[in-house]
Scaffold this motif. Structure first.
Motif, PDB file in Angstrom:
ATOM      1  N   ALA A  46       0.800  -1.307  -0.070  1.00 62.53           N
ATOM      2  CA  ALA A  46       0.017   0.037   0.003  1.00 62.53           C
ATOM      3  C   ALA A  46       0.805   1.309   0.077  1.00 62.53           C
ATOM      4  O   ALA A  46       1.897   1.163   0.748  1.00 62.53           O
ATOM      5  CB  ALA A  46      -0.708  -0.043   1.206  1.00 62.53           C
ATOM      6  N   LYS A  47       0.573   2.163  -0.745  1.00 60.01           N
ATOM      7  CA  LYS A  47       1.280   3.377  -0.861  1.00 60.01           C
ATOM      8  C   LYS A  47       0.381   4.645  -0.451  1.00 60.01           C
ATOM      9  O   LYS A  47      -0.927   4.564  -0.914  1.00 60.01           O
ATOM     10  CB  LYS A  47       1.817   3.720  -2.230  1.00 60.01           C
ATOM     11  N   LEU A  48       1.023   5.606   0.059  1.00 56.85           N
ATOM     12  CA  LEU A  48       0.088   6.825   0.472  1.00 56.85           C
ATOM     13  C   LEU A  48       0.844   8.019  -0.238  1.00 56.85           C
ATOM     14  O   LEU A  48       2.177   8.436   0.328  1.00 56.85           O
ATOM     15  CB  LEU A  48       0.021   7.033   2.091  1.00 56.85           C
ATOM     16  N   LEU A  49       0.430   8.264  -1.195  1.00 55.83           N
ATOM     17  CA  LEU A  49       1.091   9.228  -2.101  1.00 55.83           C
ATOM     18  C   LEU A  49       0.464  10.920  -2.062  1.00 55.83           C
ATOM     19  O   LEU A  49      -0.648  10.839  -2.223  1.00 55.83           O
ATOM     20  CB  LEU A  49       0.917   9.132  -3.496  1.00 55.83           C
ATOM     21  N   TRP A  50       1.256  11.752  -1.913  1.00 58.66           N
ATOM     22  CA  TRP A  50       0.733  13.401  -2.011  1.00 58.66           C
ATOM     23  C   TRP A  50       1.291  14.073  -3.143  1.00 58.66           C
ATOM     24  O   TRP A  50       1.855  13.490  -4.079  1.00 58.66           O
ATOM     25  CB  TRP A  50       1.359  13.886  -0.654  1.00 58.66           C
ATOM     26  N   ASN A  51       0.825  15.191  -3.486  1.00 60.18           N
ATOM     27  CA  ASN A  51       1.201  15.886  -4.410  1.00 60.18           C
ATOM     28  C   ASN A  51       0.423  15.247  -6.038  1.00 60.18           C
ATOM     29  O   ASN A  51       0.869  15.506  -6.890  1.00 60.18           O
ATOM     30  CB  ASN A  51       2.167  16.237  -4.799  1.00 60.18           C
ATOM     31  N   THR A  52      -0.614  14.574  -5.708  1.00 60.06           N
ATOM     32  CA  THR A  52      -1.550  13.974  -6.863  1.00 60.06           C
ATOM     33  C   THR A  52      -2.884  14.361  -6.666  1.00 60.06           C
ATOM     34  O   THR A  52      -3.203  14.731  -5.704  1.00 60.06           O
ATOM     35  CB  THR A  52      -1.550  12.421  -6.536  1.00 60.06           C
ATOM     36  N   SER A  53      -3.173  14.523  -8.057  1.00 58.70           N
ATOM     37  CA  SER A  53      -4.913  14.660  -8.160  1.00 58.70           C
ATOM     38  C   SER A  53      -5.688  13.693  -8.203  1.00 58.70           C
ATOM     39  O   SER A  53      -6.931  13.723  -8.579  1.00 58.70           O
ATOM     40  CB  SER A  53      -4.809  15.519  -9.438  1.00 58.70           C
ATOM     41  N   ARG A  54      -5.228  12.618  -7.877  1.00 58.08           N
ATOM     42  CA  ARG A  54      -5.925  11.220  -7.884  1.00 58.08           C
ATOM     43  C   ARG A  54      -6.071  10.656  -6.280  1.00 58.08           C
ATOM     44  O   ARG A  54      -5.748  11.524  -5.416  1.00 58.08           O
ATOM     45  CB  ARG A  54      -5.232  10.225  -8.753  1.00 58.08           C
ATOM     46  N   ASN A  55      -6.336   9.294  -6.336  1.00 56.24           N
ATOM     47  CA  ASN A  55      -6.329   8.546  -4.982  1.00 56.24           C
ATOM     48  C   ASN A  55      -4.998   8.923  -4.190  1.00 56.24           C
ATOM     49  O   ASN A  55      -3.810   8.488  -4.765  1.00 56.24           O
ATOM     50  CB  ASN A  55      -6.677   7.303  -5.107  1.00 56.24           C
ATOM     51  N   LEU A  56      -5.073   9.218  -3.039  1.00 52.88           N
ATOM     52  CA  LEU A  56      -4.009   9.245  -2.136  1.00 52.88           C
ATOM     53  C   LEU A  56      -3.392   7.720  -1.747  1.00 52.88           C
ATOM     54  O   LEU A  56      -2.373   7.458  -1.661  1.00 52.88           O
ATOM     55  CB  LEU A  56      -4.115   9.927  -0.681  1.00 52.88           C
ATOM     56  N   PHE A  57      -4.333   6.609  -1.398  1.00 53.62           N
ATOM     57  CA  PHE A  57      -4.198   5.523  -1.161  1.00 53.62           C
ATOM     58  C   PHE A  57      -4.204   4.354  -2.066  1.00 53.62           C
ATOM     59  O   PHE A  57      -5.202   4.400  -2.707  1.00 53.62           O
ATOM     60  CB  PHE A  57      -5.256   4.973   0.090  1.00 53.62           C
ATOM     61  N   ARG A  58      -3.094   3.537  -2.493  1.00 51.04           N
ATOM     62  CA  ARG A  58      -3.089   2.841  -3.526  1.00 51.04           C
ATOM     63  C   ARG A  58      -2.376   1.426  -3.264  1.00 51.04           C
ATOM     64  O   ARG A  58      -1.350   1.112  -2.999  1.00 51.04           O
ATOM     65  CB  ARG A  58      -2.316   3.406  -4.632  1.00 51.04           C
ATOM     66  N   PRO A  59      -3.531   0.525  -2.935  1.00 51.05           N
ATOM     67  CA  PRO A  59      -2.921  -0.843  -2.612  1.00 51.05           C
ATOM     68  C   PRO A  59      -2.795  -1.705  -3.871  1.00 51.05           C
ATOM     69  O   PRO A  59      -3.151  -1.280  -4.850  1.00 51.05           O
ATOM     70  CB  PRO A  59      -4.465  -1.467  -1.749  1.00 51.05           C
ATOM     71  N   SER A  60      -1.853  -2.663  -3.824  1.00 49.80           N
ATOM     72  CA  SER A  60      -1.803  -3.540  -4.855  1.00 49.80           C
ATOM     73  C   SER A  60      -1.173  -4.847  -4.300  1.00 49.80           C
ATOM     74  O   SER A  60      -0.879  -4.936  -3.175  1.00 49.80           O
ATOM     75  CB  SER A  60      -0.552  -2.906  -5.786  1.00 49.80           C
ATOM     76  N   ALA A  61      -1.078  -5.941  -5.170  1.00 52.64           N
ATOM     77  CA  ALA A  61      -0.694  -7.223  -4.848  1.00 52.64           C
ATOM     78  C   ALA A  61       0.248  -7.763  -5.789  1.00 52.64           C
ATOM     79  O   ALA A  61      -0.055  -7.561  -7.203  1.00 52.64           O
ATOM     80  CB  ALA A  61      -2.131  -8.053  -4.655  1.00 52.64           C
ATOM     81  N   SER A  62       1.189  -8.470  -5.696  1.00 53.34           N
ATOM     82  CA  SER A  62       2.214  -9.015  -6.676  1.00 53.34           C
ATOM     83  C   SER A  62       2.898 -10.102  -5.939  1.00 53.34           C
ATOM     84  O   SER A  62       2.902 -10.402  -5.118  1.00 53.34           O
ATOM     85  CB  SER A  62       3.230  -7.745  -6.852  1.00 53.34           C
ATOM     86  N   VAL A  63       3.383 -11.015  -7.217  1.00 55.01           N
ATOM     87  CA  VAL A  63       4.321 -12.042  -7.044  1.00 55.01           C
ATOM     88  C   VAL A  63       5.476 -11.897  -7.707  1.00 55.01           C
ATOM     89  O   VAL A  63       5.614 -11.108  -8.632  1.00 55.01           O
ATOM     90  CB  VAL A  63       3.637 -13.513  -7.541  1.00 55.01           C
ATOM     91  N   GLY A  64       6.643 -12.615  -7.237  1.00 59.42           N
ATOM     92  CA  GLY A  64       7.915 -12.171  -7.745  1.00 59.42           C
ATOM     93  C   GLY A  64       8.860 -13.373  -7.449  1.00 59.42           C
ATOM     94  O   GLY A  64       8.447 -14.391  -6.834  1.00 59.42           O
ATOM     95  N   VAL A  65      10.271 -13.126  -7.870  1.00 61.76           N
ATOM     96  CA  VAL A  65      11.269 -14.072  -7.616  1.00 61.76           C
ATOM     97  C   VAL A  65      12.512 -13.122  -7.428  1.00 61.76           C
ATOM     98  O   VAL A  65      12.599 -12.012  -7.781  1.00 61.76           O
ATOM     99  CB  VAL A  65      11.547 -14.911  -8.829  1.00 61.76           C
ATOM    100  N   ARG A  66      13.315 -13.612  -6.345  1.00 68.49           N
ATOM    101  CA  ARG A  66      14.503 -12.878  -5.945  1.00 68.49           C
ATOM    102  C   ARG A  66      15.766 -13.837  -6.071  1.00 68.49           C
ATOM    103  O   ARG A  66      15.605 -15.024  -5.917  1.00 68.49           O
ATOM    104  CB  ARG A  66      14.408 -12.604  -4.665  1.00 68.49           C
ATOM    105  N   ILE A  67      16.809 -13.497  -6.659  1.00 63.59           N
ATOM    106  CA  ILE A  67      18.181 -14.207  -7.021  1.00 63.59           C
ATOM    107  C   ILE A  67      19.114 -13.637  -6.010  1.00 63.59           C
ATOM    108  O   ILE A  67      19.397 -12.371  -6.267  1.00 63.59           O
ATOM    109  CB  ILE A  67      18.456 -14.201  -8.311  1.00 63.59           C
TER     110      ILE A  67
END
Length: 184
Positions: free
Chosen positions: A161-182
């Motif tokens: 979840a990100k809380l972003l300022w100086n935007t004209s859109r939603n301040l709160f932006r949740p996301s979900a992801s999958v990945g790999v680390r080496i």
């Protein structure tokens, strides 16, 4: 007798392998792909990160993220693209004894640029778009589950979840992801 020595050797080797994980100053590169949690299933996030392990299974995380959103408007979509850089510290919450399954929480600072409709304020039907492109900044939080397949390869599932300022859109932006680390 020979089978017992082989079994003891395998156990010792297994302990040696698990002991090589999460060493201080060990580095890793991770790639994550995911989606914003929103109404539109076409939204996409790609994240590239650098991990530097510290003590007690914690690590520093530096990342670059590209996010593409399509916001439906009448018969067309308005494109919103966000590129952000983040730096944060990840705390180990829970892990098993062999360090093969870990749950981490990350707090980070975020800064970047958000482009709304490629900077074009007039839509095809003549409507004026009030949202503007801008530099954005804020804070982020992430919960991740990390599964070590070996000392070098890690599968990651995370919610962010990100809380972003100086935007004209939603301040709160949740996301979900999958990945790999080496791990290097």
């Amino acid at each position: 007798m020979k089978k017992i020595f082989i079994l003891i050797g395998l156990l010792i080797m297994n302990n040696m392998i698990s002991a090589q994980r999460l060493l201080p100053k060990q580095k890793g590169i991770e790639v994550n792909v995911g989606k914003l949690i929103s109404r539109n299933p076409e939204n996409l996030i790609v994240n590239l990160g650098l991990i530097v392990h510290s003590k007690k299974r914690n690590y520093m995380r530096y990342g670059l993220e590209y996010c593409r959103e399509q916001i439906p408007y009448k018969v067309e979509n308005i494109a919103v693209e966000t590129i952000t850089a983040e730096a944060g510290y990840s705390f180990n919450l829970i892990s098993n004894r062999k360090k093969s399954l870990l749950f981490n929480s990350t707090l980070s600072g975020v800064a970047g640029y958000e482009s709304v409709n490629h900077g074009d304020h007039v839509l095809q039907d003549g409507s004026l778009l009030m949202n503007e492109s801008a530099f954005i900044y804020g804070a982020g939080g992430r919960l991740s589950m990390e599964i070590y397949l070996s000392d070098r390869f890690v599968l990651i599932a995370s919610g962010k979840a990100k809380l972003l300022w100086n935007t004209s859109r939603n301040l709160f932006r949740p996301s979900a992801s999958v990945g790999v680390r080496i791990n290097l």
